[in-house]
Design a protein around this motif. Sequence first.
Motif, PDB file in Angstrom:
ATOM      1  N   UNK A 145       0.871  -1.162   0.000  1.00  0.00           N
ATOM      2  CA  UNK A 145       0.000   0.000   0.000  1.00  0.00           C
ATOM      3  C   UNK A 145       0.914   1.218   0.000  1.00  0.00           C
ATOM      4  N   UNK A 146       0.354   2.403  -0.176  1.00  0.00           N
ATOM      5  CA  UNK A 146       1.192   3.601  -0.200  1.00  0.00           C
ATOM      6  C   UNK A 146       1.888   3.832   1.133  1.00  0.00           C
ATOM      7  N   UNK A 147       1.314   3.303   2.224  1.00  0.00           N
ATOM      8  CA  UNK A 147       1.844   3.562   3.558  1.00  0.00           C
ATOM      9  C   UNK A 147       2.901   2.553   3.999  1.00  0.00           C
ATOM     10  N   UNK A 148       2.758   1.292   3.610  1.00  0.00           N
ATOM     11  CA  UNK A 148       3.708   0.260   4.031  1.00  0.00           C
ATOM     12  C   UNK A 148       3.497  -1.009   3.211  1.00  0.00           C
ATOM     13  N   UNK A 149       4.356  -1.999   3.426  1.00  0.00           N
ATOM     14  CA  UNK A 149       4.255  -3.267   2.701  1.00  0.00           C
ATOM     15  C   UNK A 149       4.620  -4.409   3.643  1.00  0.00           C
ATOM     16  N   UNK A 150       4.242  -5.620   3.265  1.00  0.00           N
ATOM     17  CA  UNK A 150       4.565  -6.784   4.089  1.00  0.00           C
ATOM     18  C   UNK A 150       4.441  -8.060   3.269  1.00  0.00           C
ATOM     19  N   UNK A 151       4.963  -9.148   3.816  1.00  0.00           N
ATOM     20  CA  UNK A 151       4.790 -10.471   3.225  1.00  0.00           C
ATOM     21  C   UNK A 151       3.963 -11.308   4.190  1.00  0.00           C
ATOM     22  N   UNK A 152       3.276 -12.319   3.654  1.00  0.00           N
ATOM     23  CA  UNK A 152       2.374 -13.120   4.482  1.00  0.00           C
ATOM     24  C   UNK A 152       2.415 -14.573   4.057  1.00  0.00           C
ATOM     25  N   UNK A 153       2.054 -15.432   5.000  1.00  0.00           N
ATOM     26  CA  UNK A 153       1.984 -16.863   4.736  1.00  0.00           C
ATOM     27  C   UNK A 153       0.825 -17.434   5.536  1.00  0.00           C
ATOM     28  N   UNK A 154       0.098 -18.370   4.955  1.00  0.00           N
ATOM     29  CA  UNK A 154      -1.028 -19.008   5.637  1.00  0.00           C
ATOM     30  C   UNK A 154      -0.619 -20.395   6.122  1.00  0.00           C
ATOM     31  N   UNK A 155      -1.096 -20.759   7.305  1.00  0.00           N
ATOM     32  CA  UNK A 155      -0.829 -22.078   7.868  1.00  0.00           C
ATOM     33  C   UNK A 155      -2.141 -22.801   8.128  1.00  0.00           C
ATOM     34  N   UNK A 156      -2.141 -24.107   7.904  1.00  0.00           N
ATOM     35  CA  UNK A 156      -3.297 -24.949   8.215  1.00  0.00           C
ATOM     36  C   UNK A 156      -2.771 -26.277   8.748  1.00  0.00           C
ATOM     37  N   UNK A 157      -3.579 -26.932   9.579  1.00  0.00           N
ATOM     38  CA  UNK A 157      -3.173 -28.197  10.202  1.00  0.00           C
ATOM     39  C   UNK A 157      -4.357 -29.168  10.212  1.00  0.00           C
ATOM     40  N   UNK A 158      -4.049 -30.460  10.154  1.00  0.00           N
ATOM     41  CA  UNK A 158      -5.080 -31.456  10.432  1.00  0.00           C
ATOM     42  C   UNK A 158      -5.468 -31.378  11.902  1.00  0.00           C
ATOM     43  N   UNK A 159      -6.735 -31.588  12.196  1.00  0.00           N
ATOM     44  CA  UNK A 159      -7.143 -31.593  13.594  1.00  0.00           C
ATOM     45  C   UNK A 159      -6.500 -32.749  14.351  1.00  0.00           C
ATOM     46  N   UNK A 160      -6.180 -33.839  13.655  1.00  0.00           N
ATOM     47  CA  UNK A 160      -5.617 -35.019  14.316  1.00  0.00           C
ATOM     48  C   UNK A 160      -4.123 -34.898  14.573  1.00  0.00           C
ATOM     49  N   UNK A 161      -3.520 -33.820  14.090  1.00  0.00           N
ATOM     50  CA  UNK A 161      -2.085 -33.663  14.310  1.00  0.00           C
ATOM     51  C   UNK A 161      -1.829 -33.136  15.711  1.00  0.00           C
ATOM     52  N   UNK A 162      -1.120 -33.915  16.503  1.00  0.00           N
ATOM     53  CA  UNK A 162      -0.895 -33.540  17.903  1.00  0.00           C
ATOM     54  C   UNK A 162       0.448 -32.848  18.114  1.00  0.00           C
ATOM     55  N   UNK A 163       1.462 -33.214  17.346  1.00  0.00           N
ATOM     56  CA  UNK A 163       2.809 -32.681  17.574  1.00  0.00           C
ATOM     57  C   UNK A 163       3.098 -31.539  16.604  1.00  0.00           C
ATOM     58  N   UNK A 164       3.089 -30.316  17.124  1.00  0.00           N
ATOM     59  CA  UNK A 164       3.471 -29.144  16.345  1.00  0.00           C
ATOM     60  C   UNK A 164       4.636 -28.469  17.058  1.00  0.00           C
ATOM     61  N   UNK A 165       5.612 -28.009  16.291  1.00  0.00           N
ATOM     62  CA  UNK A 165       6.733 -27.314  16.907  1.00  0.00           C
ATOM     63  C   UNK A 165       6.889 -25.940  16.270  1.00  0.00           C
ATOM     64  N   UNK A 166       7.843 -25.189  16.796  1.00  0.00           N
ATOM     65  CA  UNK A 166       7.993 -23.794  16.363  1.00  0.00           C
ATOM     66  C   UNK A 166       8.254 -23.670  14.865  1.00  0.00           C
ATOM     67  N   UNK A 167       8.923 -24.664  14.272  1.00  0.00           N
ATOM     68  CA  UNK A 167       9.236 -24.580  12.845  1.00  0.00           C
ATOM     69  C   UNK A 167       7.984 -24.664  11.978  1.00  0.00           C
ATOM     70  N   UNK A 168       6.919 -25.260  12.511  1.00  0.00           N
ATOM     71  CA  UNK A 168       5.669 -25.354  11.746  1.00  0.00           C
ATOM     72  C   UNK A 168       5.080 -23.981  11.439  1.00  0.00           C
ATOM     73  N   UNK A 169       5.412 -22.991  12.275  1.00  0.00           N
ATOM     74  CA  UNK A 169       4.806 -21.665  12.121  1.00  0.00           C
ATOM     75  C   UNK A 169       5.676 -20.696  11.320  1.00  0.00           C
ATOM     76  N   UNK A 170       6.892 -21.080  10.996  1.00  0.00           N
ATOM     77  CA  UNK A 170       7.751 -20.344  10.055  1.00  0.00           C
ATOM     78  C   UNK A 170       8.058 -18.902  10.470  1.00  0.00           C
TER      79      UNK A 170
END
Length: 303
Positions: free
Chosen positions: A108-133
């Motif tokens: 936008x004229x005021x600022x810029x950014x990058x973005x990423x979307x995350x999704x997980x299976x409900x049955x996935x129990x083990x998530x670590x910090x690297x999953x969120x990037x």
Amino acid sequence: MNIISEQQIENRAYWINEISRLSGDFGVDAERVEAELSQEISENGIAALLGHLRLCGAIPEGYRHDSSEEKLYSKYTDVVIHEAFKAMGFTSLVLKERADVADVECVTEKYSFVADAKAFRLSRTAKNQKDFKVQAMDNWKHGKPFATVVCPAYQLPSRTSQIYQQAATRSVLVSTYTHLTVGIRYAELAGQERAIDLLHKVFKTVETLNPSKNAIAYWQAINTAILDFDKILSELWREEKIALTESIGISKQEALQFLARERERIMRLSRDEAIKEVLKSRKIDNRVKAINKVADNGILNSR
């Protein structure tokens, strides 16, 4: 009266099947998903986009791990947030590169950014910090001042996690699909310029945080920054908290129904021992338990 409509639920089922049907040539399929989704939102308006945002955080249990369907679903979630940022007033682009870059770029004229979307299976129990990037997103700014990772609220750590410390240290906003729904609804009510200023305030709030693993402190700062920005946001916030609870129930039902069908299919196999062995290998009972434990973790209540 439910906030998530039957039409939005039916549309979710359509897209699960559509992604499965399209899977084959990733590059071609990704472009078709982006074109079809953009056309759908253009024709059906903001309600269609809200439906995607509220329900896209759960990867369908029917998609196998690392399959072409799962990879295409990941691209679908990127297109969803791309459309959300467009609705808020940003010029947005879904990037085609496959490595060492974020998936969505917004300006936008005021600022810029990058973005990423995350999704997980409900049955996935083990998530670590690297999953969120979070660390990766900092590296992928490529000169832009801000970055954000958009996640399903119910899958984020609600007590302590290194991702919140990394977010404050590296100025990467960890956010949720629920926050995005509030943002695009606010853009409709108050105008895109105000929505752009709101997100800028949230980005700046992350910059000022003291690095800490404390989830409550992180979400209090983010949520308060939003709710203090404009008094009309409180009603949108209340409604989207209800929608979050509804989305959890809908996603759980969807996942459990698939696993029930899968269990029945397996049990129709020939011998008892073969049935038990297949059930064990698929870990269906463990996945059912994991899905049943999913609940609203209350992070949107922090203020």
